[in-house]
Motif scaffolding. Structure first.
Motif, PDB file in Angstrom:
ATOM      1  N   PHE A  40       0.796  -1.173   0.146  1.00  0.00           N
ATOM      2  CA  PHE A  40      -0.172  -0.267   0.000  1.00  0.00           C
ATOM      3  C   PHE A  40       0.704   1.207   0.031  1.00  0.00           C
ATOM      4  O   PHE A  40       0.618   2.264  -0.565  1.00  0.00           O
ATOM      5  N   ILE A  43       1.797   1.857  -3.537  1.00  0.00           N
ATOM      6  CA  ILE A  43       0.810   2.377  -4.164  1.00  0.00           C
ATOM      7  C   ILE A  43       0.579   3.916  -4.099  1.00  0.00           C
ATOM      8  O   ILE A  43       0.185   4.767  -4.935  1.00  0.00           O
ATOM      9  N   TYR A  49      -1.959   7.333  -8.532  1.00  0.00           N
ATOM     10  CA  TYR A  49      -2.897   7.465  -7.122  1.00  0.00           C
ATOM     11  C   TYR A  49      -2.674   8.810  -6.832  1.00  0.00           C
ATOM     12  O   TYR A  49      -1.595   9.261  -5.991  1.00  0.00           O
ATOM     13  N   TYR A 197      -6.983   2.904  -8.898  1.00  0.00           N
ATOM     14  CA  TYR A 197      -7.199   1.632  -8.259  1.00  0.00           C
ATOM     15  C   TYR A 197      -6.842   0.269  -9.066  1.00  0.00           C
ATOM     16  O   TYR A 197      -6.921  -1.058  -8.659  1.00  0.00           O
ATOM     17  N   ASP A 198      -6.168   0.619 -10.149  1.00  0.00           N
ATOM     18  CA  ASP A 198      -5.653  -0.335 -11.404  1.00  0.00           C
ATOM     19  C   ASP A 198      -4.701   0.129 -12.199  1.00  0.00           C
ATOM     20  O   ASP A 198      -4.839   0.305 -13.437  1.00  0.00           O
ATOM     21  N   ASP A 199      -3.516   0.292 -11.521  1.00  0.00           N
ATOM     22  CA  ASP A 199      -2.420   0.917 -11.822  1.00  0.00           C
ATOM     23  C   ASP A 199      -1.681   0.073 -13.030  1.00  0.00           C
ATOM     24  O   ASP A 199      -1.770  -1.056 -13.106  1.00  0.00           O
ATOM     25  N   THR A 204      -1.529  -2.521  -7.260  1.00  0.00           N
ATOM     26  CA  THR A 204      -2.709  -2.604  -6.562  1.00  0.00           C
ATOM     27  C   THR A 204      -3.109  -4.146  -6.817  1.00  0.00           C
ATOM     28  O   THR A 204      -3.652  -4.483  -5.881  1.00  0.00           O
ATOM     29  N   ASN A 208      -4.208  -6.636  -3.666  1.00  0.00           N
ATOM     30  CA  ASN A 208      -5.347  -7.065  -3.490  1.00  0.00           C
ATOM     31  C   ASN A 208      -5.152  -8.725  -3.630  1.00  0.00           C
ATOM     32  O   ASN A 208      -5.549  -9.661  -2.682  1.00  0.00           O
ATOM     33  N   HIS A 230      -7.272  -9.234 -10.280  1.00  0.00           N
ATOM     34  CA  HIS A 230      -7.651  -7.933  -9.741  1.00  0.00           C
ATOM     35  C   HIS A 230      -8.714  -7.281 -10.676  1.00  0.00           C
ATOM     36  O   HIS A 230      -8.372  -7.155 -11.777  1.00  0.00           O
TER      37      HIS A 230
END
Length: 310
Positions: A40, A43, A49, A197-199, A204, A208, A230
């Motif tokens: 995280f 991220i 982000y 949220y989906d780099d 990410t 997940n 993911h």
């Protein structure tokens, strides 16, 4: 080399409860084991982000006004204290802060945050707390005034009912005269939200999927991470990003000796991130007995900081 397994009956029970439901879910706090916290943090440094860099800029901007409003000698209680950066900015902005309480479910994060701030603020009284902030906690005896701190739009991980419940627990803990500084992500175009949220680098996705690795280690599970993908989805009706783990095939996975069946394309819902307008957030806060004292937004309308008063 595979990670050593440490079976945890509580983790297994929580996992099975969610995975045997008609729509499979897992609680978001399971994302934050030691590796999850590390991912995280990675991220938060990604170009997609926007949340962290925007909130940090806002914290730098509001420092002088916040110092005036809070006054000298405050004790800061940070809920979800996963890293020291934001707390360090906040403490540096305040007038002679007297104490800091980092509170999080991840012990490694709490310890690391406390150690970093001990070096940065050698005269500051530190009171680390480990636990689930949704359960509430009795705070140590602290000097007044009390300032709660909940950055990162973590409030967005809570559905409206849970958010009101949490805000009420914090108000009870901070008491009369307490204030609460809360980061709230604002609604915006899916073209901005979904990549956050989906780099492109897949960090990410690794974050997940690490949840399944944790269940293999702590819940006696047998997930093959290659059999799951993911997914980040914008739910416009509920104004939230949803994170899912999608089964790539029909399969059965043991969890604590219990087979859990998946159809191809079926998902496990792992986390929500609600995006709330100032009015929507203040409506929730008022239900918990708070009122808005101040509101700050960045020039691009990406993120907001609310100072609540009891």
């Amino acid at each position: 080399m595979a990670a050593e397994r440490h079976f945890d009956p509580a983790t297994a029970e929580v996992a099975l409860r969610g995975l045997r439901a008609s729509r499979k879910t897992l609680p978001a706090h399971l994302l934050y084991d030691e590796e999850g916290c590390r991912l995280f943090e990675a991220i938060t440094r990604l170009p997609e982000y926007y949340v962290t860099r925007t909130e940090l800029a806002l914290l730098r901007q509001i420092g002088p006004e916040l110092r005036e409003r809070v006054g000298p000698g405050a004790a800061v209680v940070e809920y979800g204290a996963g890293a020291p950066t934001k707390a360090s900015l906040l403490l540096a902005a305040l007038d002679r802060p007297a104490a800091y309480v980092p509170f999080d479910i991840a012990e490694s994060a709490v310890v690391a945050t406390a150690e970093a701030l001990r070096e940065r603020f050698p005269g500051l009284a530190l009171h680390p707390l480990v636990g689930d902030f949704m359960d509430g906690v009795a705070l140590p005896d602290l000097p007044r005034p009390l300032l709660g701190f909940f950055p990162g739009s973590t409030i967005g991980n809570l559905d409206p009912e849970a958010a009101v419940r949490f805000l009420g627990k914090v108000r009870g803990a901070l008491g009369e005269g307490g204030r609460f500084l809360v980061g709230v992500d604002l609604p915006k175009a899916p073209e901005v939200l979904v990549p956050a949220y989906d780099d492109a680098a897949g960090v990410t996705a690794a974050f997940n999927l690490n949840l399944l690795r944790r269940l293999n280690r702590e819940a006696g599970a047998g997930f093959d991470l290659a059999h799951f993908a993911h997914r980040a989805v914008w739910n416009a009706t509920d104004s939230r990003i949803e994170m899912h783990l999608q089964s790539r095939q029909r399969q059965s996975v043991p969890v604590a000796g219990v087979p859990v069946h998946f159809e191809a394309g079926e998902t496990i819902h792992t986390e929500n991130s609600y995006k709330r307008s100032p009015q929507a957030f203040l409506t929730l806060a008022s239900q918990a007995g708070w009122h808005g004292e101040a509101l700050w937004r960045d020039p691009d309308g990406l993120f907001s900081l609310h100072l609540l008063a009891s």
